[in-house]
Scaffold this motif. Structure first.
Motif, short mmCIF file in Angstrom:
data_model
loop_
_atom_site.label_atom_id
_atom_site.label_comp_id
_atom_site.label_asym_id
_atom_site.label_seq_id
_atom_site.Cartn_x
_atom_site.Cartn_y
_atom_site.Cartn_z
N PHE A 1 1.01 -1.67 0.29
CA PHE A 1 0.16 0.05 -0.10
C PHE A 1 1.35 1.09 0.14
O PHE A 1 1.61 1.49 0.45
N SER B 1 -8.62 -0.20 -2.79
CA SER B 1 -7.69 1.11 -1.72
C SER B 1 -8.71 0.90 -0.61
O SER B 1 -9.63 0.46 -0.11
N ARG C 1 -3.05 0.08 -3.41
CA ARG C 1 -1.95 -0.82 -3.62
C ARG C 1 -2.59 -1.32 -5.36
O ARG C 1 -3.73 -2.50 -5.60
#
Ligand code: BTN
Length: 339
Positions: free
Chosen positions: A31, A64, A71
């Motif tokens: 992320f 998200s 990511r």
């Protein structure tokens, strides 16, 4: 958008969407927060969100999560210019890539761009072609899943050497097949690429020249990557195959095109240095034609003989039954026996 340095080599300037994508890729599936992305790229978080949406629309899978950010989970196998150019750095071939969902033929589009001043190395790629062109006025099946592209070249070289560019393209395809699929392709004169005797790729070259100078050459390459033409046209069952079937797995077309353009560039630099012998020797090493007794047909005429060598401009040299040598510059080759 492209920028050229003093050597005339191109580097690619990325737009906002490509920059977001690059950052996500660099995080390798981890992320990255919207805040970090917006600071890194010097844009608002709303702008980051807009680019994430645009990437999703293109087929990228982006997760998200509140507090964690975004990511990248998946990249579509679409021949986006920024994907093709991602690994290519400063390149001559592929500094500019024009991609289309569908074209009649990439040959026509590349020619149109060449006539409008399109630079050397410009690539036109289409996901599908409605009227794909093959050699000798034949049609070329070009459904989704293949690689159909044309390249503009502008070598300042006598037109007599232009056929070497076709041989060069075939060598580049064979090398790319080896690097990406670990399959040993063979070449049939002038420029068919075969796997286990079946055609997996064809090359079409169109030249525009004055008496002794080339204006431009369009090199068209068609590769059956993830599509087996025999499944579309039963007449091709014995004659054609695709990389996916031969390798036993789906092949990334993006990777294939990247490697193909890389191999093309290496060979083209030899061509520009007039090291034609290196290219001809590379072709000969991969040849499935030399050493065989063949029949070459061209415009209603046929000649039979043993294919013994290439001449200095890529023509095929046949040794006829009476022992004389005959140079053949164009035609369809049929192998009759091994010798
Ligand atoms: C052959 O007959 O073997 C040559 C086939 C060439 C096909 C390629 S696909 C990309 C480019 N666009 C075309 O219309 N033809 C070439």
């Amino acid at each position: 958008m492209n920028q050229r340095n003093i050597l005339g080599e191109a580097s690619v300037a990325l737009n906002a969407k490509e920059l977001v994508l690059k950052s996500l890729k660099e995080k390798d599936g981890k992320f990255v927060s919207g805040e970090k992305l917006s600071a890194e790229l010097k844009v608002t978080r709303a702008a980051v969100w807009k680019q994430i949406q645009a990437l999703r629309k293109d087929g990228y899978t982006i997760e998200s999560k509140p507090k964690l950010g975004y990511r990248l989970l998946g990249v579509p196998d679409v021949l986006f210019p920024w994907e093709i150019q991602a690994q290519r750095g400063r390149s001559l071939i592929g500094h500019s890539v024009h991609r289309f969902d569908e074209l009649d033929s990439t040959m026509d589009k590349a020619e149109e761009l060449a006539q409008a001043g399109g630079e050397e190395g410009l690539v036109v790629v289409a996901e599908t072609q409605k009227r794909g062109k093959g050699r000798m006025g034949r049609m070329w099946l070009s459904p989704q899943g293949g690689v159909w592209l044309s390249i503009i070249l502008r070598p300042k070289i006598h037109p007599r050497y232009a056929p070497i560019l076709s041989l060069m393209a075939a060598v580049a395809v064979a090398r790319a097949i080896w690097r990406v699929c670990h399959l040993e392709a063979k070449l049939k004169w002038p420029n068919d690429v075969l796997l286990e005797g079946r055609k997996v790729s064809g090359i079409l070259t169109k030249i525009n020249a004055e008496t002794d100078l080339i204006n431009y050459v369009i090199v068209g390459v068609g590769v059956n990557v993830n599509v087996n033409p025999a499944s579309l046209d039963p007449r091709l069952r014995e004659a054609a195959t695709c990389l996916k079937d031969e390798a036993g797995r789906e092949i990334s077309r993006t990777t294939f095109v990247q490697v193909l353009l890389e191999e093309k560039e290496k060979l083209y630099r030899l061509f520009l240095r007039r090291d034609f012998t290196a290219i001809l020797n590379a072709w000969k090493r991969l040849s499935d034609t030399l050493g065989r007794w063949v029949r070459v047909e061209f415009q209603g005429e046929a000649v039979e003989g043993e294919a013994v060598d290439l001449d200095g401009t890529g023509g095929l040299l046949l040794k006829l039954a009476d022992g004389s040598l005959r140079q053949v510059l164009a035609g369809d080759v049929k192998v009759l026996r091994n010798r």
